[in-house]
Design a protein around this motif. Sequence first.
Motif, PDB file in Angstrom:
ATOM      1  N   ALA A   1       6.611   9.881   0.813  1.00 22.21           N
ATOM      2  CA  ALA A   1       5.883   8.640   0.174  1.00 22.21           C
ATOM      3  C   ALA A   1       5.926   7.651   1.376  1.00 22.21           C
ATOM      4  O   ALA A   1       6.801   7.375   1.945  1.00 22.21           O
ATOM      5  CB  ALA A   1       6.480   8.241  -0.894  1.00 22.21           C
ATOM      6  N   ILE A   2       4.645   7.374   1.779  1.00 22.03           N
ATOM      7  CA  ILE A   2       4.687   6.179   2.816  1.00 22.03           C
ATOM      8  C   ILE A   2       4.238   4.914   2.272  1.00 22.03           C
ATOM      9  O   ILE A   2       3.636   4.621   1.429  1.00 22.03           O
ATOM     10  CB  ILE A   2       3.354   6.551   4.047  1.00 22.03           C
ATOM     11  N   LYS A   3       5.084   3.910   2.380  1.00 18.08           N
ATOM     12  CA  LYS A   3       4.964   2.757   1.874  1.00 18.08           C
ATOM     13  C   LYS A   3       4.676   1.499   2.953  1.00 18.08           C
ATOM     14  O   LYS A   3       5.379   1.538   3.991  1.00 18.08           O
ATOM     15  CB  LYS A   3       6.124   1.902   1.183  1.00 18.08           C
ATOM     16  N   LEU A   4       3.407   0.900   2.883  1.00 23.73           N
ATOM     17  CA  LEU A   4       3.098  -0.128   3.993  1.00 23.73           C
ATOM     18  C   LEU A   4       3.243  -1.486   3.330  1.00 23.73           C
ATOM     19  O   LEU A   4       2.725  -1.620   2.292  1.00 23.73           O
ATOM     20  CB  LEU A   4       1.793   0.043   4.368  1.00 23.73           C
TER      21      LEU A   4
ATOM     22  N   ILE B   1       0.889  -1.285   0.010  1.00 21.02           N
ATOM     23  CA  ILE B   1       0.067  -0.031   0.011  1.00 21.02           C
ATOM     24  C   ILE B   1       0.853   1.414  -0.006  1.00 21.02           C
ATOM     25  O   ILE B   1       1.903   1.157   0.637  1.00 21.02           O
ATOM     26  CB  ILE B   1      -0.860   0.020   1.351  1.00 21.02           C
ATOM     27  N   GLN B   2       0.494   2.321  -0.854  1.00 13.76           N
ATOM     28  CA  GLN B   2       1.354   3.425  -0.935  1.00 13.76           C
ATOM     29  C   GLN B   2       0.423   4.702  -0.921  1.00 13.76           C
ATOM     30  O   GLN B   2      -0.595   4.587  -1.582  1.00 13.76           O
ATOM     31  CB  GLN B   2       2.370   3.381  -2.258  1.00 13.76           C
ATOM     32  N   PHE B   3       1.069   5.795  -0.199  1.00 10.06           N
ATOM     33  CA  PHE B   3       0.284   7.065  -0.242  1.00 10.06           C
ATOM     34  C   PHE B   3       1.210   7.939  -0.058  1.00 10.06           C
ATOM     35  O   PHE B   3       2.424   8.055   0.467  1.00 10.06           O
ATOM     36  CB  PHE B   3      -1.087   6.965   0.526  1.00 10.06           C
ATOM     37  N   GLY B   4       1.039   9.352  -0.736  1.00 11.76           N
ATOM     38  CA  GLY B   4       1.729  10.521  -0.242  1.00 11.76           C
ATOM     39  C   GLY B   4       1.085  11.390   0.818  1.00 11.76           C
ATOM     40  O   GLY B   4      -0.156  11.430   0.987  1.00 11.76           O
ATOM     41  N   THR B   5       1.882  12.065   1.678  1.00 13.59           N
ATOM     42  CA  THR B   5       1.398  13.216   2.504  1.00 13.59           C
ATOM     43  C   THR B   5       1.313  14.507   1.783  1.00 13.59           C
ATOM     44  O   THR B   5       2.307  14.703   1.133  1.00 13.59           O
ATOM     45  CB  THR B   5       2.143  12.680   3.815  1.00 13.59           C
TER      46      THR B   5
END
Length: 217
Positions: free
Chosen positions: A71-74, A62-66
């Motif tokens: 970039a935060i990668k789970l 799962i990846q999203f930007g703040t």
Amino acid sequence: MVQIHMAAREITAKLVYYGPALSGKTTNLQQLHALLDPGARGKMVTLDTADDRTLYFDFLPIQFGTDGGFAIKLKLFTVPGQVMHKSTRKVVLAGADAVAFIADSQRSSQSANAYSWRDMEANLRSNGIDFEKIPKVVQFNKRDLPDVKPLEEIRAAWKDVPTFPAVAIRGEGVIETFRELLRRLHRHLDERHGFAHNFGVSEEEFLGAVLSPLRSR
Ligand SMILES: Nc1nc2c(ncn2[C@@H]2O[C@H](COP(=O)(O)OP(=O)(O)OP(=O)(O)O)[C@@H](O)[C@H]2O)c(=O)[nH]1
Ligand SMILES: [Mg+2]
């Protein structure tokens, strides 16, 4: 262990779904895959046998930007629950930042749950991970089946760890479990790495960025 690459402005964390055989770990990841927006999650990788038992692990990125430009990668993993895959569970658990323990609510599964919980504790410790401190949540799945342990009994027995009832096969309780896992992970990272202060990632933003792309169902 959480990886923070300041130059690349990238933060990577590993979340592991643990529990006894057939408790619904793979089902939880499949439901998350179905519920999250395709823009936020990648391809789910499943390594199983012909009868759908996990052989090595499942993997869902799962990846999203703040707003602050990180970039935060789970990386979500499941372990294979069957007792014989003990060494694989230890390998999959290495470097975990948070764990979701998926228990089977049926009374007949009580000893399998207890065995798996002790197995998780031993594998965390042998990976050098602090069992007491790692963010964790417990899901009591398969609430749709007969002869399940009543929730009052479960809540009385689990005082310090948050528990969630679920029928993962219908998607019920899957997001609730995941949201609390993320909340605890954020709090843990904030205490250790000043997540909110150093990276400008508040709890609301962290949870919102992952969970707001949920498809309306
Ligand atoms: N009745 C019922 N069945 C469920 C539920 N969640 C999962 N199952 C079923 O239970 C079986 C096992 O589910 P999996 O998700 O493969 O279990 P697992 O924990 O990944 O099992 P291993 O990979 O062997 O460790 C499948 O047939 C699922 O469809 C539920 O909430 N209720
Ligand atoms: Mg599985």
